[in-house]
Design an enzyme around this catalytic site. Structure first.
Site, PDB file in Angstrom:
ATOM      1  N   ILE A  56       0.816  -1.214   0.000  1.00 43.23           N
ATOM      2  CA  ILE A  56       0.000   0.000   0.000  1.00 43.23           C
ATOM      3  C   ILE A  56       0.851   1.265   0.000  1.00 43.23           C
ATOM      4  O   ILE A  56       0.419   2.314  -0.475  1.00 43.23           O
ATOM      5  CB  ILE A  56      -0.986  -0.006   1.194  1.00 43.23           C
ATOM      6  CG1 ILE A  56      -2.096   1.029   0.965  1.00 43.23           C
ATOM      7  CG2 ILE A  56      -0.246   0.237   2.513  1.00 43.23           C
ATOM      8  CD1 ILE A  56      -3.227   0.920   1.968  1.00 43.23           C
ATOM      9  N   GLY A  77       3.344  -4.084  11.381  1.00 48.01           N
ATOM     10  CA  GLY A  77       2.527  -4.323  10.201  1.00 48.01           C
ATOM     11  C   GLY A  77       2.461  -3.134   9.270  1.00 48.01           C
ATOM     12  O   GLY A  77       3.445  -2.417   9.056  1.00 48.01           O
ATOM     13  N   VAL A  78       1.273  -2.890   8.716  1.00 46.02           N
ATOM     14  CA  VAL A  78       1.108  -1.794   7.762  1.00 46.02           C
ATOM     15  C   VAL A  78       1.351  -0.443   8.421  1.00 46.02           C
ATOM     16  O   VAL A  78       1.858   0.494   7.781  1.00 46.02           O
ATOM     17  CB  VAL A  78      -0.297  -1.848   7.121  1.00 46.02           C
ATOM     18  CG1 VAL A  78      -1.385  -1.549   8.133  1.00 46.02           C
ATOM     19  CG2 VAL A  78      -0.392  -0.889   5.944  1.00 46.02           C
ATOM     20  N   ASP A  79       1.036  -0.330   9.701  1.00 49.94           N
ATOM     21  CA  ASP A  79       1.251   0.914  10.441  1.00 49.94           C
ATOM     22  C   ASP A  79       2.737   1.286  10.424  1.00 49.94           C
ATOM     23  O   ASP A  79       3.116   2.409  10.069  1.00 49.94           O
ATOM     24  CB  ASP A  79       0.748   0.733  11.872  1.00 49.94           C
ATOM     25  CG  ASP A  79       0.697   2.035  12.659  1.00 49.94           C
ATOM     26  OD1 ASP A  79       0.878   3.104  12.053  1.00 49.94           O
ATOM     27  OD2 ASP A  79       0.459   1.980  13.876  1.00 49.94           O
ATOM     28  N   THR A 167      -7.237  -7.464  10.267  1.00 54.60           N
ATOM     29  CA  THR A 167      -7.108  -8.887   9.943  1.00 54.60           C
ATOM     30  C   THR A 167      -5.731  -9.463  10.270  1.00 54.60           C
ATOM     31  O   THR A 167      -5.493 -10.646  10.055  1.00 54.60           O
ATOM     32  CB  THR A 167      -7.398  -9.139   8.449  1.00 54.60           C
ATOM     33  OG1 THR A 167      -6.446  -8.415   7.647  1.00 54.60           O
ATOM     34  CG2 THR A 167      -8.799  -8.701   8.089  1.00 54.60           C
ATOM     35  N   GLY A 168      -4.840  -8.631  10.798  1.00 47.35           N
ATOM     36  CA  GLY A 168      -3.510  -9.098  11.182  1.00 47.35           C
ATOM     37  C   GLY A 168      -3.477  -9.493  12.646  1.00 47.35           C
ATOM     38  O   GLY A 168      -4.173 -10.416  13.066  1.00 47.35           O
ATOM     39  N   VAL A 169      -2.694  -8.772  13.434  1.00 44.57           N
ATOM     40  CA  VAL A 169      -2.521  -9.106  14.856  1.00 44.57           C
ATOM     41  C   VAL A 169      -3.801  -8.876  15.665  1.00 44.57           C
ATOM     42  O   VAL A 169      -3.901  -9.339  16.796  1.00 44.57           O
ATOM     43  CB  VAL A 169      -1.358  -8.305  15.477  1.00 44.57           C
ATOM     44  CG1 VAL A 169      -0.040  -8.704  14.832  1.00 44.57           C
ATOM     45  CG2 VAL A 169      -1.583  -6.811  15.368  1.00 44.57           C
ATOM     46  N   TYR A 170      -4.784  -8.175  15.086  1.00 48.04           N
ATOM     47  CA  TYR A 170      -6.052  -7.979  15.797  1.00 48.04           C
ATOM     48  C   TYR A 170      -7.007  -9.154  15.575  1.00 48.04           C
ATOM     49  O   TYR A 170      -8.075  -9.218  16.179  1.00 48.04           O
ATOM     50  CB  TYR A 170      -6.723  -6.675  15.362  1.00 48.04           C
ATOM     51  CG  TYR A 170      -6.076  -5.430  15.933  1.00 48.04           C
ATOM     52  CD1 TYR A 170      -4.921  -5.503  16.712  1.00 48.04           C
ATOM     53  CD2 TYR A 170      -6.600  -4.165  15.698  1.00 48.04           C
ATOM     54  CE1 TYR A 170      -4.331  -4.372  17.235  1.00 48.04           C
ATOM     55  CE2 TYR A 170      -6.027  -3.016  16.222  1.00 48.04           C
ATOM     56  CZ  TYR A 170      -4.884  -3.131  16.986  1.00 48.04           C
ATOM     57  OH  TYR A 170      -4.290  -2.005  17.504  1.00 48.04           O
TER      58      TYR A 170
END
Length: 221
Positions: A56, A77-79, A167-170
C-alpha cells in the site's frame, strides 16, 4: 447554478469525530457547490472498486488508509511500514493530533500529511481487536471504513487505498472483515461521487481472495 462557499480545514490534522477543534491555523478553501449535481448519475460501482495485491505504501493515490493503533504513534505491520516509508513528518502530525485530542478511538479516523509517500494524505483509523464478535467489533470495523471515506470526501480525494483493517494481529476473521469492508464502501459510494475510485490493497493472497469474492457478490461480475 453554482455557489461559492468558503471552508476552513486545519493544517495539522483533522478528526472525523471533532471537525475544526483545537488550536491551529485553518487553511481556507473555496468550494464550488453545484445545486444540479444530484442530476448527474454516479459512475457504476464496478468501475469504482478494485482489488489489488501489493504494498500500500507504493500506491499512487490521493490518500492511503493506515491501520493504526489508538496511540497514533506507529506500530507493526502496515502501520510501521507507512511510518517508515513516509518519514518523520507523519509522526509529527500524529503527535499534534494526540496533543489536541488524546489519540484516536476504535472505529474513528484522523488525517495527516503523507510525508514522503506518493499519496497526498494518510488517513489513520483504529480497527477493533477481535473478541469473538461480542464487543461490537463488526460495527466498529464498518466505522473505520465509513469514517475514512468521509474524511477522504471532505478533503476532496478522488482516489483512496485501504488495507485489510484488523485482519492481522487484531485477529478479525478475514472472510467476515472482507464482507464488512466491501459492503460499507459500496453503500457509501452509492450515495457519493467521492472518492471516485477505491482500491482494496491486500498484502496476502488469502485476503485478496476474500475481497475478490465479496466484490463479485456486490458487483455481480
Amino acid at each position: 447554478m453554482w455557489l461559492l462557499k468558503r471552508r476552513h480545514y486545519p493544517s495539522n490534522g483533522y478528526c472525523s469525530k471533532c471537525p475544526l477543534q483545537g488550536r491551529h491555523a485553518p487553511l481556507p478553501f473555496i468550494v464550488l457547490i453545484n445545486f444540479a449535481s444530484n442530476l448527474i448519475p454516479l459512475k457504476e460501482l464496478k468501475d469504482r472498486m478494485v482489488a489489488v495485491q501489493g504494498d500500500i505504501t507504493t500506491m499512487v493515490v490521493d490518500c492511503i488508509v493506515n491501520a493504526a493503533n489508538s496511540s497514533l504513534m506507529g506500530g507493526g505491520g502496515v502501520d510501521g511500514a507507512i511510518h517508515r516509508a513516509g518519514g518523520p513528518s507523519i509522526l509529527e502530525a500524529c503527535k499534534k493530533i494526540v496533543a489536541r485530542q488524546g489519540g484516536c478511538a476504535t472505529g474513528e479516523a484522523v488525517i495527516t500529511t503523507a510525508g514522503n509517500l506518493p499519496s497526498q494524505f494518510v488517513i489513520h483509523t483504529v480497527g477493533p481487536v477481535w473478541h469473538g464478535g461480542h464487543n461490537h467489533e463488526s460495527e466498529k470495523l464498518s466505522g473505520c471504513y465509513r469514517k475514512s471515506l468521509q474524511l477522504a470526501k471532505l478533503y476532496g480525494c478522488k482516489t483512496i487505498a485501504f488495507p485489510n483493517i484488523s485482519t492481522g494481529v487484531y485477529h478479525f476473521p478475514k472472510a467476515a472483515a472482507a464482507a464488512i469492508a466491501v459492503k460499507t464502501i459500496a453503500d457509501f459510494l452509492t450515495d457519493s461521487d467521492l472518492p471516485e475510485k477505491v482500491y482494496f490493497v491486500c498484502f496476502d493472497e488469502e485476503n485478496f481472495g476474500f475481497i475478490q469474492a465479496e466484490l463479485k457478490k456486490v458487483l455481480g461480475s
